[in-house]
Design a protein around this motif. Sequence first.
Motif, PDB file in Angstrom:
ATOM      1  N   ALA A   1      13.604  68.539  29.789  1.00 26.73           N
ATOM      2  CA  ALA A   1      13.791  66.804  29.647  1.00 26.73           C
ATOM      3  C   ALA A   1      13.099  65.980  29.990  1.00 26.73           C
ATOM      4  O   ALA A   1      12.345  65.414  28.908  1.00 26.73           O
ATOM      5  CB  ALA A   1      15.193  66.263  30.130  1.00 26.73           C
ATOM      6  N   SER A   2      12.299  65.386  30.706  1.00 22.22           N
ATOM      7  CA  SER A   2      11.086  65.117  31.739  1.00 22.22           C
ATOM      8  C   SER A   2       9.880  65.252  30.608  1.00 22.22           C
ATOM      9  O   SER A   2       9.037  63.997  30.170  1.00 22.22           O
ATOM     10  CB  SER A   2      10.902  65.667  33.114  1.00 22.22           C
ATOM     11  OG  SER A   2      11.983  65.956  33.290  1.00 22.22           O
TER      12      SER A   2
ATOM     13  N   ALA B   1      10.483  63.780  26.784  1.00 23.85           N
ATOM     14  CA  ALA B   1      10.158  62.414  27.341  1.00 23.85           C
ATOM     15  C   ALA B   1       8.409  61.722  27.158  1.00 23.85           C
ATOM     16  O   ALA B   1       7.801  61.216  26.990  1.00 23.85           O
ATOM     17  CB  ALA B   1      10.667  62.161  28.673  1.00 23.85           C
ATOM     18  N   ILE B   2       8.357  62.191  28.198  1.00 24.55           N
ATOM     19  CA  ILE B   2       6.980  62.532  28.869  1.00 24.55           C
ATOM     20  C   ILE B   2       6.014  62.243  27.384  1.00 24.55           C
ATOM     21  O   ILE B   2       5.147  61.785  27.004  1.00 24.55           O
ATOM     22  CB  ILE B   2       6.117  62.643  29.494  1.00 24.55           C
ATOM     23  CG1 ILE B   2       6.703  62.531  30.775  1.00 24.55           C
ATOM     24  CG2 ILE B   2       4.683  62.329  29.677  1.00 24.55           C
ATOM     25  CD1 ILE B   2       6.635  62.645  32.381  1.00 24.55           C
TER      26      ILE B   2
ATOM     27  N   GLY C   1       6.769  62.682  24.218  1.00 20.06           N
ATOM     28  CA  GLY C   1       6.760  61.934  22.829  1.00 20.06           C
ATOM     29  C   GLY C   1       6.468  60.364  23.315  1.00 20.06           C
ATOM     30  O   GLY C   1       5.682  60.004  22.730  1.00 20.06           O
ATOM     31  N   LEU C   2       6.347  60.215  24.597  1.00 16.82           N
ATOM     32  CA  LEU C   2       5.899  58.819  25.242  1.00 16.82           C
ATOM     33  C   LEU C   2       4.281  58.612  24.621  1.00 16.82           C
ATOM     34  O   LEU C   2       3.790  57.412  24.453  1.00 16.82           O
ATOM     35  CB  LEU C   2       6.351  58.170  26.325  1.00 16.82           C
ATOM     36  CG  LEU C   2       7.607  58.055  26.270  1.00 16.82           C
ATOM     37  CD1 LEU C   2       7.637  57.778  28.309  1.00 16.82           C
ATOM     38  CD2 LEU C   2       8.013  56.840  26.109  1.00 16.82           C
TER      39      LEU C   2
ATOM     40  N   LEU D   1      11.849  70.655  22.320  1.00 17.06           N
ATOM     41  CA  LEU D   1      13.251  70.659  22.910  1.00 17.06           C
ATOM     42  C   LEU D   1      13.075  72.374  23.424  1.00 17.06           C
ATOM     43  O   LEU D   1      13.746  72.437  24.357  1.00 17.06           O
ATOM     44  CB  LEU D   1      14.251  69.514  22.703  1.00 17.06           C
ATOM     45  CG  LEU D   1      14.836  69.218  23.622  1.00 17.06           C
ATOM     46  CD1 LEU D   1      14.273  69.181  25.080  1.00 17.06           C
ATOM     47  CD2 LEU D   1      16.435  68.319  23.262  1.00 17.06           C
TER      48      LEU D   1
END
Lengths: 318, 279
Positions: free
Chosen positions: A105-106, A109-110, A112-113, A244
């Motif tokens: 998940a991290s 998320a990171i 993608g950002l 993912l």
Amino acid sequence: MSTEVKAPPTNRSGGEKSAEPAFRKRKASKTPIFLILPTIIILLAALGYPVIWQFITSFQKFGLKQQFGVAPEFVGLGNYIELVSNPELWVILGRSLLFCLLCAASTVAIGGLLALLMKRVGTVARLILQVSMLLAWAMPVVAAMTVWVWLIDWRRGVLNWLLVQFGIDAQGHNWLADPVTFFVIAMIIVVWMSVPFVALSIYAGLTQISGEVLEAAAMDGATGWQRTRLIIMPLIAPVLSIVLLLQIIWDLRVFTQVKLLQDAGGVANETHMLGTYIYQLGVGSGDFGTASAVSILMLILTVAISWYYVRSLMKEEN
Amino acid sequence: MSRKKLTTALFSILAVAIALVWVFPVYWMFNSSFLPNVVLQSTTPTFLPFGGSLDNFKAAVADGKFFGALAISLTVTLSTVAAVLIIAFLGALAISRFKFKGRKSFILALLLIQMLPAEGMFIAQYKMMSSVGLLNNILGLTILYTAAVVPFTIWMLRGFVAGVPAELEEAAMVDGLSRTQAFLKITFPLLAPGLVASGVYAFLQAWNEFTVALVVMTEDQTKTLPLWLRGFVQASATRETDWGMVMAASMLVAVPVIIFFLIVQGKMSSGLVSGAVKG
């Protein structure tokens, strides 16, 4: 890389054009089989056999004696029953799942950002970020682990020095001695290693989106957030779900990082995850029957976790 | 407009800051590898390698084992890249340009194989390699690496092949090219970034792989670079770890990869496709 190609002999001229569809149809039925044949052969040879061996072995008592030629004894589900009635397995399973989900998940998320950030900044800043990502990604795992162990070294590592500069009394603290901080460190390292692939893949997906569509949307009054949510997100959704899925699978079987951190001073028995547990059972104790059973459990678990994704990916194949 | 420029500048600063944090471990390896152990043993870190020397590198390669491991690693890695590119390219072509019976099963199999935990297979792979006499053999390791990398590479390439619109090919066919010609002249050049990206992926996987190599390359003369590095660290840890020398050894393993990356980096950007469709 050279993309030089020789022009093939033009054996079909314009006059044959009317026969073209029939020709293609006939060809389409055989060509793809030849195209996938090499893949099938190499996968069967290098992976098919081991998996079958492992499956059979998981139903056998296969210990050190069998390594020296004694025929293995068939024990049915014996290995599995022994495993599920052992609380150690459940602790390791829970630990692996938690670690895997937090990391995946991290990472996504990171990643993608950072991909969005790359899209948002000028060329120079983007190149700096991309090169730093490539450098981190390019680091061989063993080399990267060696550096990280040096960074967190309890006597002279940069981490403790930095924490002391910020007024935290970390002088001489060994982060690997406590299982909780051991996993925080392992997580930071795994995320550090995995983010570049995710960020660059998502960024590559973003660059495939036509600038004209976004411009048109902007002209029609769509705000930046609306463009992200309604145009960019749906278009990169396939890329997101694939990275993912892959992160979950890779993080569940994380091995080298945990193993090398254990070697560097972690308490092995309290920090095992599925990968190192199998290694410990197989290579450490020579109990290949149980090790194979854990591997099969791990495989089933992996399939179960990713089943939803596999199904949705397969749906796209319609 | 100026507000937009300001936010872009702020984002750029953020991007550079993140880049520096991310690259720090790599820099630290570089930095430490040039510093003598006396400097590294001080409690205050030295952040710049001023007054550094190549002594750590000389010490790291002094016993000559490094060059043997380099030759093994290069051979295995390049063979893997070549095999993977050919096999995966054909596979990707099949699933993205053809409809055929068993296509779905093939894709499903690729997805499932991608999930097989390597740690659960290496004992069996060892047994297989030993039974066919391919232990400590470059060909044996190449086969295992190729099989490990091919499923994901097909996925990757398939995305690139699908990303080149079939209408480009069809347009060329309307202009009188055969299907094969259209593919070779129109689609294939557009796939170059995809092939480079896949090749890089395969290169990294093979160059960095540790676990399988550990199991099937058991002899000292057949060690790949990651195995050599691990052995090197272990040997150093029996005394108090000589971090300078260990970092120099890590540099030797990592630097070929980094150089390779910087060369292909520019080619990996893929504005090619959208440009072609626009025109």
